[in-house]
Design an enzyme around this catalytic site. Structure first.
Site, PDB file in Angstrom:
ATOM      1  N   ASN A   9     -17.033  44.013  76.330  1.00  0.00           N
ATOM      2  CA  ASN A   9     -15.648  43.723  75.951  1.00  0.00           C
ATOM      3  C   ASN A   9     -15.630  43.687  74.429  1.00  0.00           C
ATOM      4  OD1 ASN A   9     -13.117  42.761  75.431  1.00  0.00           O
ATOM      5  ND2 ASN A   9     -13.440  40.734  76.366  1.00  0.00           N
ATOM      6  N   TRP A  10     -15.136  44.751  73.854  1.00  0.00           N
ATOM      7  CA  TRP A  10     -15.173  44.842  72.386  1.00  0.00           C
ATOM      8  C   TRP A  10     -14.074  44.036  71.724  1.00  0.00           C
ATOM      9  CZ3 TRP A  10     -16.415  50.787  71.438  1.00  0.00           C
ATOM     10  CH2 TRP A  10     -17.784  50.998  71.679  1.00  0.00           C
ATOM     11  N   LYS A  11     -13.131  43.526  72.498  1.00  0.00           N
ATOM     12  CA  LYS A  11     -12.023  42.735  71.924  1.00  0.00           C
ATOM     13  C   LYS A  11     -11.365  43.528  70.797  1.00  0.00           C
ATOM     14  CE  LYS A  11     -14.405  38.640  73.545  1.00  0.00           C
ATOM     15  NZ  LYS A  11     -14.731  37.215  73.374  1.00  0.00           N
ATOM     16  N   HIS A  96      -8.391  37.425  80.751  1.00  0.00           N
ATOM     17  CA  HIS A  96      -9.392  36.878  79.836  1.00  0.00           C
ATOM     18  C   HIS A  96      -8.862  35.583  79.226  1.00  0.00           C
ATOM     19  CE1 HIS A  96     -12.043  36.437  76.408  1.00  0.00           C
ATOM     20  NE2 HIS A  96     -12.890  37.200  77.062  1.00  0.00           N
ATOM     21  N   GLU A  98      -8.858  34.502  76.339  1.00  0.00           N
ATOM     22  CA  GLU A  98      -8.099  34.700  75.094  1.00  0.00           C
ATOM     23  C   GLU A  98      -6.665  35.128  75.413  1.00  0.00           C
ATOM     24  OE1 GLU A  98     -10.985  37.337  73.355  1.00  0.00           O
ATOM     25  OE2 GLU A  98     -12.373  35.650  73.210  1.00  0.00           O
ATOM     26  N   GLU A 168     -16.345  33.044  82.961  1.00  0.00           N
ATOM     27  CA  GLU A 168     -16.531  32.877  81.519  1.00  0.00           C
ATOM     28  C   GLU A 168     -16.098  31.480  81.106  1.00  0.00           C
ATOM     29  OE1 GLU A 168     -16.546  37.077  79.482  1.00  0.00           O
ATOM     30  OE2 GLU A 168     -14.611  36.116  79.261  1.00  0.00           O
ATOM     31  N   GLY A 174     -18.127  33.144  72.362  1.00  0.00           N
ATOM     32  CA  GLY A 174     -18.170  33.312  70.911  1.00  0.00           C
ATOM     33  C   GLY A 174     -18.676  32.086  70.165  1.00  0.00           C
ATOM     34  N   GLY A 235     -19.337  40.052  74.879  1.00  0.00           N
ATOM     35  CA  GLY A 235     -18.481  40.244  73.708  1.00  0.00           C
ATOM     36  C   GLY A 235     -19.322  40.636  72.503  1.00  0.00           C
ATOM     37  N   GLY A 236     -19.594  39.658  71.639  1.00  0.00           N
ATOM     38  CA  GLY A 236     -20.255  39.914  70.356  1.00  0.00           C
ATOM     39  C   GLY A 236     -21.492  40.807  70.435  1.00  0.00           C
TER      40      GLY A 236
HETATM   41  P1  13P Z   1     -19.119  36.544  73.594  1.00  0.00           P
HETATM   42  O1  13P Z   1     -20.205  37.342  74.278  1.00  0.00           O
HETATM   43  O2  13P Z   1     -18.838  37.018  72.200  1.00  0.00           O
HETATM   44  O3  13P Z   1     -19.331  35.069  73.711  1.00  0.00           O
HETATM   45  O4  13P Z   1     -17.753  36.853  74.398  1.00  0.00           O
HETATM   46  C1  13P Z   1     -17.753  36.722  75.777  1.00  0.00           C
HETATM   47  C2  13P Z   1     -16.477  37.276  76.292  1.00  0.00           C
HETATM   48  O5  13P Z   1     -15.412  36.712  76.079  1.00  0.00           O
HETATM   49  C3  13P Z   1     -16.524  38.537  77.035  1.00  0.00           C
HETATM   50  O6  13P Z   1     -15.316  38.808  77.642  1.00  0.00           O
END
Ligand code: 13P
Length: 254
Positions: A9-11, A96, A98, A168, A174, A235-236
């Site tokens: 998930n590159w956001k 998600h 977010e 999650e 993050g 994510g990261g």
């Molecule tokens: P991180 O791996 O950056 O903690 O993010 C997780 C995430 O929200 C994947 O959807």
């Protein structure tokens, strides 16, 4: 046996140019990987380019990070399932944390998205997870159940098989804080039990449940080898080809 599914998930990261250079390195890194389903969900602006570069690859599947449940019309700023399908998108992340926290998505909206995804033959990755305050109050299981029942309302057992759940915990996203493998396994087993309640045990046993929240090469192996953890939503650590590949390799090893 559930095939592991590891998704990036590159956001709101990665330009088209960065996507191209990522893919060039990433393909070399995962040349020898088999038995794991790999998904990349770039921002909308990089979807068309990534789709073209993947050229219908069976090894790396295309995902989107969001969409709107209406078919078309006056919805400024939104993207439809048909638009995603045109680019051969297979998975779409829905709900998600977010999107819930920053953009006000409710379980009811998320449910409409899950149903609309299935109606368009997109496979939803439904994200659920508790906040730190909810965990500290001992309410994590209750929160998971509410989000699962709300998000999956009206989904048939057949559609559940084409649904991926991502657990999650919000406090681990993050933050560099990962759920321990025992905490994650416990939440995943509970998630599977809720799904069994919504359908039946045989269906629940086939549904893949990903863990997300600070997954890194260093912690991936232990997490990915818990009995009810069937993949990761990263994510990261997915923004860098080598670290994402290392997580995938950790999921492939026995
Ligand atoms: P991180 O791996 O950056 O903690 O993010 C997780 C995430 O929200 C994947 O959807």
């Amino acid at each position: 046996m559930r095939k592991k599914i590891i998704a990036a998930n590159w956001k709101m990261n990665m330009t088209v140019a960065e996507t191209e250079s990522f893919l060039e390195s990433f393909r070399l890194e995962i040349e020898d990987v088999t038995g794991v389903e790999i998904v990349i969900a770039p921002p909308f602006t990089a979807l068309a380019k990534l789709s073209e570069l993947l050229g219908g690859s069976q090894k790396i599947r295309l995902g989107a990070q969001n969409f709107y449940f209406e078919k078309s019309g006056a919805y400024t700023g939104e993207i439809s399932a048909t638009m995603l399908r045109e680019l051969f998108v297979k998975y779409v992340i829905v709900g998600h944390s977010e999107r819930r926290a920053i953009f006000g998505e409710t379980d009811a909206i998320i449910n409409q998205k899950v149903l609309a995804a299935h109606a368009s033959e997109l496979k939803p990755i439904l994200c659920v997870g508790e906040t730190l305050a909810e965990r500290e109050a001992g309410k994590e299981k209750q929160v998971l159940e509410t989000q699962l029942r709300g998000g999956l309302a009206g989904v048939t057992p057949g559609q559940l098989l084409d649904t991926v759940i991502a657990y999650e915990p919000v406090w681990a996203i993050g933050t560099g804080k990962t759920a321990t493998s025992a905490q994650a396994q416990d939440a995943h087993a509970h998630t599977r039990a809720v799904i069994a309640g919504l359908s039946d045990q045989a269906t629940a046993d086939k549904v893949r449940i990903q863990y997300g929240g600070s997954v890194k090469p260093a912690n991936a192996r232990e997490l990915l080898h818990q009995p009810d953890i069937d993949g990761a939503l990263v994510g990261g650590a997915s923004l860098e080809a080598r670290s994402f590949a290392e997580i995938i390799k950790a999921g492939g090893e026995e």
